[in-house]
Design a protein around this motif. Sequence first.
Motif, PDB file in Angstrom:
ATOM      1  N   THR A   1      28.651  32.918  55.326  1.00 50.65           N
ATOM      2  CA  THR A   1      28.604  31.506  54.968  1.00 50.65           C
ATOM      3  C   THR A   1      29.841  31.205  54.117  1.00 50.65           C
ATOM      4  N   GLN A   2      30.143  29.950  53.965  1.00 49.42           N
ATOM      5  CA  GLN A   2      31.287  29.573  53.130  1.00 49.42           C
ATOM      6  C   GLN A   2      31.082  30.057  51.699  1.00 49.42           C
ATOM      7  N   GLN A   3      29.856  29.954  51.195  1.00 44.79           N
ATOM      8  CA  GLN A   3      29.550  30.396  49.839  1.00 44.79           C
ATOM      9  C   GLN A   3      29.757  31.900  49.687  1.00 44.79           C
ATOM     10  N   GLU A   4      29.324  32.698  50.673  1.00 40.61           N
ATOM     11  CA  GLU A   4      29.517  34.153  50.615  1.00 40.61           C
ATOM     12  C   GLU A   4      30.998  34.512  50.622  1.00 40.61           C
ATOM     13  N   LEU A   5      31.778  33.777  51.377  1.00 44.17           N
ATOM     14  CA  LEU A   5      33.214  34.034  51.415  1.00 44.17           C
ATOM     15  C   LEU A   5      33.871  33.678  50.081  1.00 44.17           C
ATOM     16  N   ILE A   6      33.493  32.555  49.521  1.00 42.52           N
ATOM     17  CA  ILE A   6      34.066  32.123  48.239  1.00 42.52           C
ATOM     18  C   ILE A   6      33.720  33.098  47.122  1.00 42.52           C
ATOM     19  N   THR A   7      32.493  33.624  47.127  1.00 41.77           N
ATOM     20  CA  THR A   7      32.033  34.481  46.034  1.00 41.77           C
ATOM     21  C   THR A   7      32.111  35.971  46.360  1.00 41.77           C
ATOM     22  N   ALA A   8      32.809  36.339  47.421  1.00 45.35           N
ATOM     23  CA  ALA A   8      32.918  37.756  47.797  1.00 45.35           C
ATOM     24  C   ALA A   8      33.471  38.564  46.623  1.00 45.35           C
ATOM     25  N   PRO A   9      32.849  39.695  46.313  1.00 44.31           N
ATOM     26  CA  PRO A   9      33.314  40.524  45.194  1.00 44.31           C
ATOM     27  C   PRO A   9      34.772  40.973  45.319  1.00 44.31           C
ATOM     28  N   LEU A  10      35.292  41.027  46.529  1.00 43.46           N
ATOM     29  CA  LEU A  10      36.675  41.476  46.721  1.00 43.46           C
ATOM     30  C   LEU A  10      37.646  40.699  45.851  1.00 43.46           C
ATOM     31  N   TRP A  11      37.437  39.406  45.704  1.00 42.14           N
ATOM     32  CA  TRP A  11      38.376  38.581  44.945  1.00 42.14           C
ATOM     33  C   TRP A  11      38.381  38.958  43.469  1.00 42.14           C
ATOM     34  N   GLN A  12      37.253  39.443  42.960  1.00 43.29           N
ATOM     35  CA  GLN A  12      37.188  39.846  41.556  1.00 43.29           C
ATOM     36  C   GLN A  12      37.712  41.261  41.332  1.00 43.29           C
ATOM     37  N   ILE A  13      37.600  42.141  42.326  1.00 42.57           N
ATOM     38  CA  ILE A  13      37.978  43.537  42.121  1.00 42.57           C
ATOM     39  C   ILE A  13      39.372  43.872  42.673  1.00 42.57           C
ATOM     40  N   TYR A  14      39.993  42.945  43.365  1.00 41.42           N
ATOM     41  CA  TYR A  14      41.287  43.196  44.000  1.00 41.42           C
ATOM     42  C   TYR A  14      42.364  43.591  42.987  1.00 41.42           C
ATOM     43  N   ASP A  15      42.432  42.911  41.855  1.00 39.85           N
ATOM     44  CA  ASP A  15      43.435  43.253  40.848  1.00 39.85           C
ATOM     45  C   ASP A  15      43.240  44.678  40.338  1.00 39.85           C
ATOM     46  N   GLY A  16      41.997  45.125  40.253  1.00 40.26           N
ATOM     47  CA  GLY A  16      41.726  46.509  39.859  1.00 40.26           C
ATOM     48  C   GLY A  16      42.252  47.495  40.889  1.00 40.26           C
ATOM     49  N   LEU A  17      42.132  47.147  42.169  1.00 41.73           N
ATOM     50  CA  LEU A  17      42.678  47.992  43.232  1.00 41.73           C
ATOM     51  C   LEU A  17      44.195  48.094  43.080  1.00 41.73           C
ATOM     52  N   CYS A  18      44.830  46.976  42.783  1.00 43.89           N
ATOM     53  CA  CYS A  18      46.282  46.965  42.560  1.00 43.89           C
ATOM     54  C   CYS A  18      46.652  47.868  41.381  1.00 43.89           C
ATOM     55  N   THR A  19      45.920  47.755  40.293  1.00 44.90           N
ATOM     56  CA  THR A  19      46.168  48.583  39.107  1.00 44.90           C
ATOM     57  C   THR A  19      45.977  50.058  39.431  1.00 44.90           C
TER      58      THR A  19
END
Length: 190
Positions: A153-171
């Motif tokens: 759903t659009q809501q699931e895409l907007i709130t996907a955890p990937l967006w919050q953890i991506y910077d940690g993956l970069c680090t």
Amino acid sequence: MITTFTRVATDDLDALIDDEELVLSLVNDLGFDSQRVQQLAGNAEAANPETLFHTLEGRWNGQGQVYSIEDQIGLLMHTVQRSTEDLSPLAQLAKAGRATNISNGHGAIRVLFPAQIDEINDSLTSLPVEVLQGKADLESLNADAIPPHNEWTQQELITAPLWQIYDGLCTFFQNAVDADEYILLAVHAE
């Protein structure tokens, strides 16, 4: 499925890979106490989301030896593959490196070498989370049945955890580059 990356510093990779017990102990350390997480999440009515988040925060900030991308690898791979015209090393992250003869029951443990890690890190650096998130396409995710959702759903895409953890993956990858380390990639059941 949970995908984990484990940074290892070694002068003798072959000796490390020859020690199946050591490799399995390294990749089976998910970067958190699974019993504690189950205890915190087990009683949904009484669960404190902030306490659960702080328990898991260490595995998502990229500073530890282990980085867990949870069930978000499909979303990451799909979005990167659709957003890059060339075959970015990041687009092949789930299959990067060399497969070992060691399996944890969910597939072969893979080894990423310092040069590969450096290329992946360059890809991560050149693709900020805002750009990545903007490239995610709801129709394409659903057409290709990308996990973890059967029908996004659009809501699931907007709130996907990937967006919050991506910077940690970069680090995490930057830290591996800085320390000239190898990375063990493993898949685990949830």
